[in-house]
Design a protein around this motif. Structure first.
Motif, PDB file in Angstrom:
ATOM      1  N   THR A 166      33.946  50.836  21.445  1.00 47.19           N
ATOM      2  CA  THR A 166      34.976  49.799  21.369  1.00 47.19           C
ATOM      3  C   THR A 166      35.920  50.100  20.220  1.00 47.19           C
ATOM      4  N   THR A 167      37.203  50.060  20.487  1.00 46.81           N
ATOM      5  CA  THR A 167      38.192  50.224  19.427  1.00 46.81           C
ATOM      6  C   THR A 167      38.298  48.931  18.631  1.00 46.81           C
ATOM      7  N   ILE A 168      38.206  49.029  17.306  1.00 46.70           N
ATOM      8  CA  ILE A 168      38.450  47.866  16.447  1.00 46.70           C
ATOM      9  C   ILE A 168      39.802  48.034  15.768  1.00 46.70           C
ATOM     10  N   GLY A 169      40.491  46.925  15.565  1.00 44.10           N
ATOM     11  CA  GLY A 169      41.804  46.954  14.972  1.00 44.10           C
ATOM     12  C   GLY A 169      42.894  46.956  16.022  1.00 44.10           C
ATOM     13  N   PRO A 170      44.159  47.049  15.580  1.00 38.80           N
ATOM     14  CA  PRO A 170      44.563  47.159  14.180  1.00 38.80           C
ATOM     15  C   PRO A 170      44.411  45.838  13.439  1.00 38.80           C
ATOM     16  N   ASP A 171      44.165  45.944  12.127  1.00 41.33           N
ATOM     17  CA  ASP A 171      44.003  44.765  11.291  1.00 41.33           C
ATOM     18  C   ASP A 171      44.328  45.174   9.855  1.00 41.33           C
ATOM     19  N   ARG A 172      45.117  44.353   9.175  1.00 40.42           N
ATOM     20  CA  ARG A 172      45.444  44.653   7.778  1.00 40.42           C
ATOM     21  C   ARG A 172      44.933  43.582   6.825  1.00 40.42           C
ATOM     22  N   ALA A 173      44.078  42.702   7.323  1.00 32.78           N
ATOM     23  CA  ALA A 173      43.500  41.665   6.481  1.00 32.78           C
ATOM     24  C   ALA A 173      42.329  42.238   5.699  1.00 32.78           C
ATOM     25  N   ALA A 174      42.309  41.966   4.390  1.00 30.65           N
ATOM     26  CA  ALA A 174      41.218  42.462   3.548  1.00 30.65           C
ATOM     27  C   ALA A 174      39.879  41.959   4.051  1.00 30.65           C
ATOM     28  N   TYR A 175      38.841  42.700   3.677  1.00 29.13           N
ATOM     29  CA  TYR A 175      37.452  42.377   3.974  1.00 29.13           C
ATOM     30  C   TYR A 175      37.101  42.593   5.437  1.00 29.13           C
ATOM     31  N   THR A 176      37.824  43.463   6.120  1.00 24.26           N
ATOM     32  CA  THR A 176      37.497  43.794   7.505  1.00 24.26           C
ATOM     33  C   THR A 176      37.333  45.301   7.650  1.00 24.26           C
ATOM     34  N   LEU A 177      36.482  45.688   8.557  1.00 25.12           N
ATOM     35  CA  LEU A 177      36.252  47.104   8.815  1.00 25.12           C
ATOM     36  C   LEU A 177      37.523  47.795   9.298  1.00 25.12           C
ATOM     37  N   ALA A 178      38.300  47.126  10.128  1.00 25.99           N
ATOM     38  CA  ALA A 178      39.510  47.761  10.641  1.00 25.99           C
ATOM     39  C   ALA A 178      40.523  47.997   9.541  1.00 25.99           C
ATOM     40  N   ALA A 179      40.665  47.050   8.605  1.00 29.57           N
ATOM     41  CA  ALA A 179      41.663  47.203   7.545  1.00 29.57           C
ATOM     42  C   ALA A 179      41.370  48.385   6.637  1.00 29.57           C
ATOM     43  N   GLU A 180      40.094  48.702   6.429  1.00 28.58           N
ATOM     44  CA  GLU A 180      39.738  49.819   5.561  1.00 28.58           C
ATOM     45  C   GLU A 180      39.678  51.146   6.310  1.00 28.58           C
ATOM     46  N   ALA A 181      39.921  51.130   7.600  1.00 28.42           N
ATOM     47  CA  ALA A 181      39.918  52.369   8.374  1.00 28.42           C
ATOM     48  C   ALA A 181      41.261  53.072   8.229  1.00 28.42           C
ATOM     49  N   SER A 182      41.246  54.381   8.318  1.00 30.36           N
ATOM     50  CA  SER A 182      42.479  55.147   8.333  1.00 30.36           C
ATOM     51  C   SER A 182      43.304  54.754   9.549  1.00 30.36           C
ATOM     52  N   GLY A 183      44.568  54.399   9.326  1.00 32.16           N
ATOM     53  CA  GLY A 183      45.408  53.938  10.420  1.00 32.16           C
ATOM     54  C   GLY A 183      45.108  52.537  10.869  1.00 32.16           C
ATOM     55  N   ARG A 184      44.166  51.858  10.210  1.00 32.99           N
ATOM     56  CA  ARG A 184      43.759  50.479  10.485  1.00 32.99           C
ATOM     57  C   ARG A 184      43.095  50.314  11.846  1.00 32.99           C
ATOM     58  N   LYS A 185      42.538  51.409  12.382  1.00 32.43           N
ATOM     59  CA  LYS A 185      41.772  51.375  13.616  1.00 32.43           C
ATOM     60  C   LYS A 185      40.567  52.298  13.474  1.00 32.43           C
ATOM     61  N   ALA A 186      39.534  52.019  14.246  1.00 31.33           N
ATOM     62  CA  ALA A 186      38.352  52.875  14.305  1.00 31.33           C
ATOM     63  C   ALA A 186      37.638  52.591  15.615  1.00 31.33           C
ATOM     64  N   VAL A 187      36.508  53.262  15.829  1.00 34.52           N
ATOM     65  CA  VAL A 187      35.722  53.072  17.044  1.00 34.52           C
ATOM     66  C   VAL A 187      34.324  52.619  16.650  1.00 34.52           C
ATOM     67  N   LYS A 188      33.888  51.536  17.277  1.00 29.71           N
ATOM     68  CA  LYS A 188      32.572  50.965  17.001  1.00 29.71           C
ATOM     69  C   LYS A 188      31.610  51.328  18.125  1.00 29.71           C
ATOM     70  N   LEU A 189      30.479  51.930  17.756  1.00 28.06           N
ATOM     71  CA  LEU A 189      29.484  52.388  18.719  1.00 28.06           C
ATOM     72  C   LEU A 189      28.237  51.524  18.633  1.00 28.06           C
ATOM     73  N   ALA A 190      27.783  51.043  19.760  1.00 22.72           N
ATOM     74  CA  ALA A 190      26.443  50.466  19.856  1.00 22.72           C
ATOM     75  C   ALA A 190      25.457  51.609  20.063  1.00 22.72           C
ATOM     76  N   PRO A 191      24.168  51.398  19.801  1.00 19.00           N
ATOM     77  CA  PRO A 191      23.197  52.467  20.060  1.00 19.00           C
ATOM     78  C   PRO A 191      23.319  52.978  21.496  1.00 19.00           C
ATOM     79  N   GLY A 192      23.417  54.301  21.624  1.00 14.75           N
ATOM     80  CA  GLY A 192      23.580  54.943  22.915  1.00 14.75           C
ATOM     81  C   GLY A 192      25.027  55.315  23.234  1.00 14.75           C
ATOM     82  N   GLN A 193      25.978  54.828  22.474  1.00 14.09           N
ATOM     83  CA  GLN A 193      27.382  55.122  22.741  1.00 14.09           C
ATOM     84  C   GLN A 193      27.869  56.301  21.904  1.00 14.09           C
ATOM     85  N   TYR A 194      29.020  56.868  22.308  1.00 15.02           N
ATOM     86  CA  TYR A 194      29.523  58.090  21.675  1.00 15.02           C
ATOM     87  C   TYR A 194      31.034  58.031  21.530  1.00 15.02           C
ATOM     88  N   VAL A 195      31.527  58.940  20.693  1.00 14.83           N
ATOM     89  CA  VAL A 195      32.949  59.261  20.634  1.00 14.83           C
ATOM     90  C   VAL A 195      33.039  60.784  20.607  1.00 14.83           C
TER      91      VAL A 195
END
Length: 706
Positions: free
Chosen positions: A105-134
């Motif tokens: 799952t793509t998280i972001g974009p988000d620029r609000a402090a205290y969020t995983l997306a805001a601290e990611a490069s480009g304000r987006k990242a990919v969230k994996l549940a166990p068994g998932q890949y990128v």
């Protein structure tokens, strides 16, 4: 926003060295043949808090495709053509996870402090549940990767570990052991590792209730964990062989993982050359150093250095992982590793029995020049190795930095530094230091700070990511930093404070840098009269820099900053300051801000800053926000996609009938704007009050070629 780290470096002396023998050459020959298995070892994880509060905006699952996708190469999550000629020239290629193939799952974009997306490069990242890949497709030949990631903290703090499977073309599986032990800070400065802690400073004003808690009846209830931050870490892996362009690297959070989720931010891939060998050198193995890391090698390093100084030899550290749990004092010596992928100096943070004279309560791995009070060190040259610390909390009196002390007529080149408090902290006076081509990541505080009387020194070609304070700073406390240059560096995702900051000083230059994604309580480039710094005198040149996704929201003031911002807090800022050729891209709020604190607004001013040949591509609010008395001139400042009025001129908030206390001079060629019209319209000049304390934000489109 920079810590005060003063005082002398800890001194240590070892036994006299053994005389080197012909075994040195044999030992070196053996180590030169060591395989790529000397990749960066995994370090531990941190904690696992309530993930729901920090996952950012969910944009929906990215589509998984059955075949490899064409690789998307970026720099600071931008098309490289937009930042050509700016930032560090690095050996690796960056690929953002949100551009890769995934069933996560793509998280972001988000620029609000205290969020995983805001601290990611480009304000987006990919969230994996166990068994998932990128899955990434290699754009160039590579034998090594770096993964920037986040996994949860432990419920009570302290971190967890979790596996990440790495396969190439569906085969050759390796497993990284991810850790969150060096991430997940909470609460108020200087932060804590405890997600259940109450307010560290109950008598401080906090934004969450706009109150001083201890003076509030009833006291406010804070949500725990309070202000989670500093989520990401990164890890390197040598793949054991070279893979071709078009080969695929899949990162899988295996079903066996104990981590509820794994966030992958990006993959850096590179082709690492063979280990460097130095035969005509004092080899640390001949003096008892242990390349397996099982025994402490600090004394062996001391013996090698002493021998090399007497014999006028270089010191060579062959491939291996060397345990060093204290400072190595360096003076008049050259120390070379086999390359920072091969030679790793790794140490624990060690509590001192009694505090050191400088206030340190811990020591740890680091290469330190002698203190300035003791004359400093000279002719020190460090290159080709990694320094891996064990710092998990911020204690500003601790000297637990990768490189420190005072070093004149010296060089630091090609190091990889992570998990220290500050990558490199220099307490002057000192002169003629060159810091080049280093990678400094995952710091509790700054990546580099010139503190007090550093002169005629250069910081160039360095790559910085994930600092807990300013990326690169010049802090002229007690005596001025003079004649220094920060040039062609890349600074990404500082979680607190600024990408590059200059606090006072004389005749300094910040040029051709790339700064991306500052998160809170700072922005990309900062010029500050604060922290007790000496005044700005002579000139300050800010030239040819590119910032992206800066102009952040200041949580304490509840207003937006500028990508470049000037702050007169302790005194006037009245040097010859020229900002030339900068590009400010995708600004969350403003491109340029000049500000003072409300309590001193009638005392201090910023009288003359000159802006020329600037490009502004996208602002959430204004091109210029003025919240201070003073003036600035503008020439060939072109702007587009401006979200609000071009100039938000509040002056010093007295609103006299004669107009704002801040005036603007139009020197011509200032073009473009947005829906509100030309950004610098004639009716705004010289000092029309256009003050909107908190204008609405219009998110700009993504940057594009000019």
């Amino acid at each position: 926003m920079s810590p005060s780290l003063t005082g002398a470096a800890e001194r240590r002396s070892g036994r006299p060295p053994r005389r080197a023998t012909a075994a040195v050459a044999a030992l070196t020959a053996v180590t030169a043949g060591l395989s790529l298995a000397f990749g960066g070892a995994a370090l531990a994880d941190t904690r696992d808090t309530a993930a729901g509060a920090t996952t950012g905006t969910i944009a929906g699952p990215a589509d998984a495709r059955g075949k490899a996708a064409a690789p998307v190469v970026t720099r600071a999550a931008l098309d490289p053509s937009l930042v050509a000629g700016r930032g560090a020239d690095v050996a690796f290629v960056e690929q953002e996870a949100e551009n890769a193939v995934t069933n996560g799952t793509t998280i972001g974009p988000d620029r609000a402090a205290y969020t995983l997306a805001a601290e990611a490069s480009g304000r987006k990242a990919v969230k994996l549940a166990p068994g998932q890949y990128v899955e990434f497709t290699l754009p160039k030949a590579a034998n090594a990767i770096t993964v920037r990631y986040s996994i949860p903290d432990a419920p009570g703090g302290g971190g967890i570990t979790a596996p990440l499977d790495v396969t190439v073309n569906g085969r050759a599986r390796k497993t990284m052991t991810l850790t969150s032990q060096y991430a997940w800070l909470y609460n108020q400065y200087p932060f804590t590792n405890d997600p259940e802690a109450g307010l560290l400073h109950p008598d401080w004003w906090i934004t969450e209730c706009a109150c001083v808690p201890s003076a509030t009846t009833p006291p406010p209830t804070i949500t725990k964990p309070f202000r989670p931050m500093h989520f990401y870490d990164e890890q390197r892996l040598l793949l054991g062989r070279t893979y071709r362009p078009g080969d695929t690297i899949r990162l899988t959070a295996p079903a066996r993982s104990d981590a509820a989720w794994t966030v992958v931010d990006l993959l850096d891939s590179e082709l690492v050359g063979p280990p460097r060998v130095r035969l005509a050198a004092a080899n640390v193995l001949a003096f008892g150093a242990d390349p397996t890391g099982r025994r402490d090698s600090a004394d062996a390093f001391d013996r090698t250095i002493a021998f090399a100084q007497r014999k006028r030899l270089k010191v060579y550290i062959p491939p291996g992982t060397y345990q060093v749990n204290r400072h190595i004092i360096v003076d008049d010596v050259t120390i070379e590793g086999a390359g920072n992928w091969y030679t790793i100096i790794k140490g624990r943070e060690v509590a001192l029995d009694t505090p050191a004279p400088d206030g340190s309560v811990h020591t740890g791995v680091g290469f330190y020049g002698r203190s300035a009070e003791d004359g400093g060190s000279r002719n020190v040259h460090l290159s080709g190795f990694a320094i891996e610390g064990d710092v998990r909390e911020r204690i500003d009196t601790d000297q637990v930095n990768g490189v420190g002390g005072a070093m004149s007529d010296s060089t630091v080149d090609g190091l990889h530094i992570r998990h220290t408090k500050v990558g490199m902290w220099f307490d002057g006076p000192m002169t003629n230091l060159k810091i080049t081509n280093n990678i400094v990541v995952d710091q509790i505080a700054d990546a580099l700070n010139f503190h007090t009387g550093v002169t005629n020194s250069v910081v160039s070609g360095n790559f910085v990511r994930n600092t807990g304070d300013d990326g690169l700073a010049m802090w002229s406390e007690k005596s001025a930093n003079t004649g220094n240059t920060f040039d062609r560096n890349t600074v990404q995702t500082p979680t607190l404070a600024n990408g590059i900051a200059v606090y006072g000083g004389t005749d300094n230059t910040v040029s051709n840098n790339l700064i991306a994604d500052p998160v809170r309580e700072g922005s990309a480039v900062h010029v500050g009269s604060r922290f007790g710094a000496e005044p700005f005198t002579g000139y300050l040149r800010i030239e040819g820099n590119t910032t992206v996704r800066a102009g952040t929201f200041e949580l304490n003031w509840r207003i937006g900053l500028g990508a470049v911002w000037f702050y007169a807090l302790d005194r006037d800022i009245e040097a010859d300051i020229r900002v030339t050729g900068d590009h400010y891209l995708d600004n969350t709020y403003n491109a340029i801000m000049l500000v003072s604190d409300y309590g001193v607004k009638d005392l201090y001013s910023i009288p003359d800053v000159r802006f020329k040949d600037i490009r502004v591509d996208g602002t959430g609010t204004s091109v210029v926000s003025a919240r201070v008395k003073g003036s600035a001139s503008f020439e060939n400042v072109d702007a587009r996609n401006v979200g609000a009025v071009g100039v938000n001129n509040c002056g010093s908030f007295n609103f006299p009938p004669t107009g704002s206390e801040f005036s603007l001079t139009d020197l011509g060629g200032n073009d473009g704007g947005g829906a509100a019209g030309p950004w610098l319209a004639p009716w705004m000049l010289p000092n029309t009050i256009t003050c909107d304390d908190r204008p609405p934000v219009v998110a700009p489109p993504a940057p594009s070629p000019w």
